[in-house]
Design an enzyme around this catalytic site. Sequence first.
Site, PDB file in Angstrom:
ATOM      1  N   PHE A   1      -9.736  -6.625  -8.184  1.00 60.27           N
ATOM      2  CA  PHE A   1      -9.760  -7.461  -6.967  1.00 60.27           C
ATOM      3  C   PHE A   1      -9.453  -6.568  -5.763  1.00 60.27           C
ATOM      4  CE2 PHE A   1      -8.239  -9.937 -10.593  1.00 60.27           C
ATOM      5  CZ  PHE A   1      -9.199 -10.944 -10.657  1.00 60.27           C
TER       6      PHE A   1
ATOM      7  N   ASP B   1     -14.520  -5.726  -7.797  1.00 61.19           N
ATOM      8  CA  ASP B   1     -14.485  -6.932  -6.954  1.00 61.19           C
ATOM      9  C   ASP B   1     -15.827  -7.639  -7.111  1.00 61.19           C
ATOM     10  OD1 ASP B   1     -12.438  -7.762  -4.461  1.00 61.19           O
ATOM     11  OD2 ASP B   1     -14.440  -8.647  -4.301  1.00 61.19           O
ATOM     12  N   SER B   2     -15.824  -8.951  -6.903  1.00 62.75           N
ATOM     13  CA  SER B   2     -17.081  -9.696  -7.013  1.00 62.75           C
ATOM     14  C   SER B   2     -17.898  -9.613  -5.727  1.00 62.75           C
ATOM     15  CB  SER B   2     -16.791 -11.156  -7.370  1.00 62.75           C
ATOM     16  OG  SER B   2     -15.918 -11.705  -6.421  1.00 62.75           O
TER      17      SER B   2
ATOM     18  N   ASP C   1      -4.656  -7.943  -8.110  1.00 67.11           N
ATOM     19  CA  ASP C   1      -4.390  -8.687  -6.871  1.00 67.11           C
ATOM     20  C   ASP C   1      -5.432  -9.784  -6.676  1.00 67.11           C
ATOM     21  OD1 ASP C   1      -3.367  -9.462  -4.430  1.00 67.11           O
ATOM     22  OD2 ASP C   1      -4.356  -7.852  -3.305  1.00 67.11           O
TER      23      ASP C   1
ATOM     24  N   ARG D   1       0.844  -1.211   0.000  1.00 67.23           N
ATOM     25  CA  ARG D   1       0.000   0.000   0.000  1.00 67.23           C
ATOM     26  C   ARG D   1       0.876   1.257   0.000  1.00 67.23           C
ATOM     27  NH1 ARG D   1      -3.751  -3.457   2.666  1.00 67.23           N
ATOM     28  NH2 ARG D   1      -2.713  -3.383   4.674  1.00 67.23           N
TER      29      ARG D   1
ATOM     30  N   CYS E   1      -0.489 -14.408  -4.473  1.00 70.73           N
ATOM     31  CA  CYS E   1      -0.387 -14.882  -3.088  1.00 70.73           C
ATOM     32  C   CYS E   1      -0.348 -16.409  -3.050  1.00 70.73           C
ATOM     33  CB  CYS E   1      -1.525 -14.329  -2.237  1.00 70.73           C
ATOM     34  SG  CYS E   1      -3.152 -14.793  -2.816  1.00 70.73           S
TER      35      CYS E   1
HETATM   36  N1  SAH Z   1      -6.380  -6.113  -3.051  1.00 67.16           N
HETATM   37  C1  SAH Z   1      -7.146  -6.402  -1.858  1.00 67.16           C
HETATM   38  C2  SAH Z   1      -7.070  -7.848  -1.472  1.00 67.16           C
HETATM   39  C3  SAH Z   1      -7.566  -8.790  -2.563  1.00 67.16           C
HETATM   40  S1  SAH Z   1      -8.061 -10.326  -1.968  1.00 67.16           S
HETATM   41  C4  SAH Z   1      -6.756  -5.456  -0.753  1.00 67.16           C
HETATM   42  O1  SAH Z   1      -6.072  -4.470  -1.053  1.00 67.16           O
HETATM   43  O2  SAH Z   1      -7.143  -5.649   0.386  1.00 67.16           O
HETATM   44  C5  SAH Z   1      -8.860 -10.975  -3.375  1.00 67.16           C
HETATM   45  C6  SAH Z   1     -10.184 -10.341  -3.680  1.00 67.16           C
HETATM   46  O3  SAH Z   1     -10.649 -10.926  -4.891  1.00 67.16           O
HETATM   47  C7  SAH Z   1     -11.285 -10.539  -2.677  1.00 67.16           C
HETATM   48  O4  SAH Z   1     -11.784  -9.293  -2.302  1.00 67.16           O
HETATM   49  C8  SAH Z   1     -12.374 -11.332  -3.417  1.00 67.16           C
HETATM   50  O5  SAH Z   1     -13.692 -10.890  -3.102  1.00 67.16           O
HETATM   51  C9  SAH Z   1     -12.064 -11.007  -4.832  1.00 67.16           C
HETATM   52  N2  SAH Z   1     -12.452 -11.988  -5.834  1.00 67.16           N
HETATM   53  C10 SAH Z   1     -12.346 -13.332  -5.815  1.00 67.16           C
HETATM   54  N3  SAH Z   1     -12.728 -13.862  -6.986  1.00 67.16           N
HETATM   55  C11 SAH Z   1     -13.078 -12.824  -7.777  1.00 67.16           C
HETATM   56  C12 SAH Z   1     -13.550 -12.710  -9.112  1.00 67.16           C
HETATM   57  N4  SAH Z   1     -13.699 -13.790  -9.888  1.00 67.16           N
HETATM   58  N5  SAH Z   1     -13.809 -11.489  -9.590  1.00 67.16           N
HETATM   59  C13 SAH Z   1     -13.635 -10.384  -8.831  1.00 67.16           C
HETATM   60  N6  SAH Z   1     -13.206 -10.430  -7.578  1.00 67.16           N
HETATM   61  C14 SAH Z   1     -12.916 -11.635  -7.058  1.00 67.16           C
END
Ligand code: SAH
Length: 397
Positions: free
Chosen positions: A229, A251-252, A301, A213, A341
């Site tokens: 994401f 995000d989903s 991410d 961040r 990750c």
């Molecule tokens: N970048 C974030 C952490 C990401 S964790 C941060 O700064 O805190 C991964 C994220 O991907 C989660 O929020 C989850 O809801 C989302 N996710 C999982 N599968 C997904 C998809 N197919 N499309 C969009 N988002 C998704």
Amino acid sequence: MNFPQITLLPGREKSLLRCHPWVFSGAVGGISGDPASGEVCRVADARGNFLAWASYSAASQITARVWSFQENSVIDANFFQQRVNAAKTLRDRLGVGDLSTGCRLIYSESDQLPGVIADRYGEYIALQLLSSGAEFFRNEIIDALMKLPGIKGVYERSDVSVRKREALPERSGIARGEMPPDEIVIRENQLSFAVDPVHGQKTGFYFDLREVRQKVRQLAAGKKVLNDFCYTGGFAVAALAGGAQSVLNIDSSRPALAQAVRNLKLNALPQENCEFRAADGFEELNHLRDAHEKFDFVILDPPKLIDAKSHLERGCRAYSHLAKRGFELLNPGGILLNLSCSGLMTPELFQKITFDAAREARCDAVIIDSVRQSADHPVILSTPETFYLKGLISVKR
Ligand code: SAH
């Protein structure tokens, strides 16, 4: 006292002699004394020499996880208090408390507490117990956490599917002390984040991204950012605090997006140039490309895309596809931050995938920096598996 014993096959003691804490089922020659799941066993080489004290797991591929390599250790309440205190001391030394009112307090093997994850949110701790041994000593671990100064409550978030591998049911709820409020506001590098440790993903917040961040904040000035994401908007807050012109968040999870909006408000950051889109993070990249959208800074991410060796190839393709779209969506001179990750993804492989993705996107790029999990998720040298989060910062030319 007589302990059950796990005796290894001849020649299979090498990893334990190097203090790697997992006893794989394939290395086990015999088990005597009929241990219950989670019970402490003496682990010995084929000749009967002491190697470690470890908790037994009947169901897992990892037959035992080591608590101590010292024969005179006694695995009891005092042992857990000492390990918890040592984990806290390390965080104090890192100065995490100066940067943030929250941190990962216990990171499993790296804190010599395999299967134990504890995240601190101010006066509350969110706890995950992931192994039979951690489950067996649940009370001792919770007692030890409650004895840390300033802790009001421990909330258990053992609602993760990896517990199935240990034949443990999922569990969540208040474990000890006071129930945490629905929203805890933590401060990190002078920014505020609202966290819901009861309902949030994992234990509510990605402390492992703290240092990332900061990098985002430093790079974001004047940029049009795509934050794919985005979860609860940690990178959006960082980018706007760093002077980003706009952020498109995808995000989903709708609850995560709602929390992201809340986090912008908490920091009094301008929202007029921010969009929050509930969509599939892979599909949406295709749509953006088809619409010829361009950005100056793309952050990718995704969740863990490789959770077993058998998924490596498929996962690599997914990471590669994401990076390709990322490059395509960038203006020349734009920055791509792509993260993984997945512990099974090595930094070398990730760099190769990113390179291949740039070629497929028909662009040239240079890597200007790399990122990793923050210092409160330390990597214990004996156990390289504790390293999992990596990312590259590339500039499209
Ligand atoms: N970048 C974030 C952490 C990401 S964790 C941060 O700064 O805190 C991964 C994220 O991907 C989660 O929020 C989850 O809801 C989302 N996710 C999982 N599968 C997904 C998809 N197919 N499309 C969009 N988002 C998704």
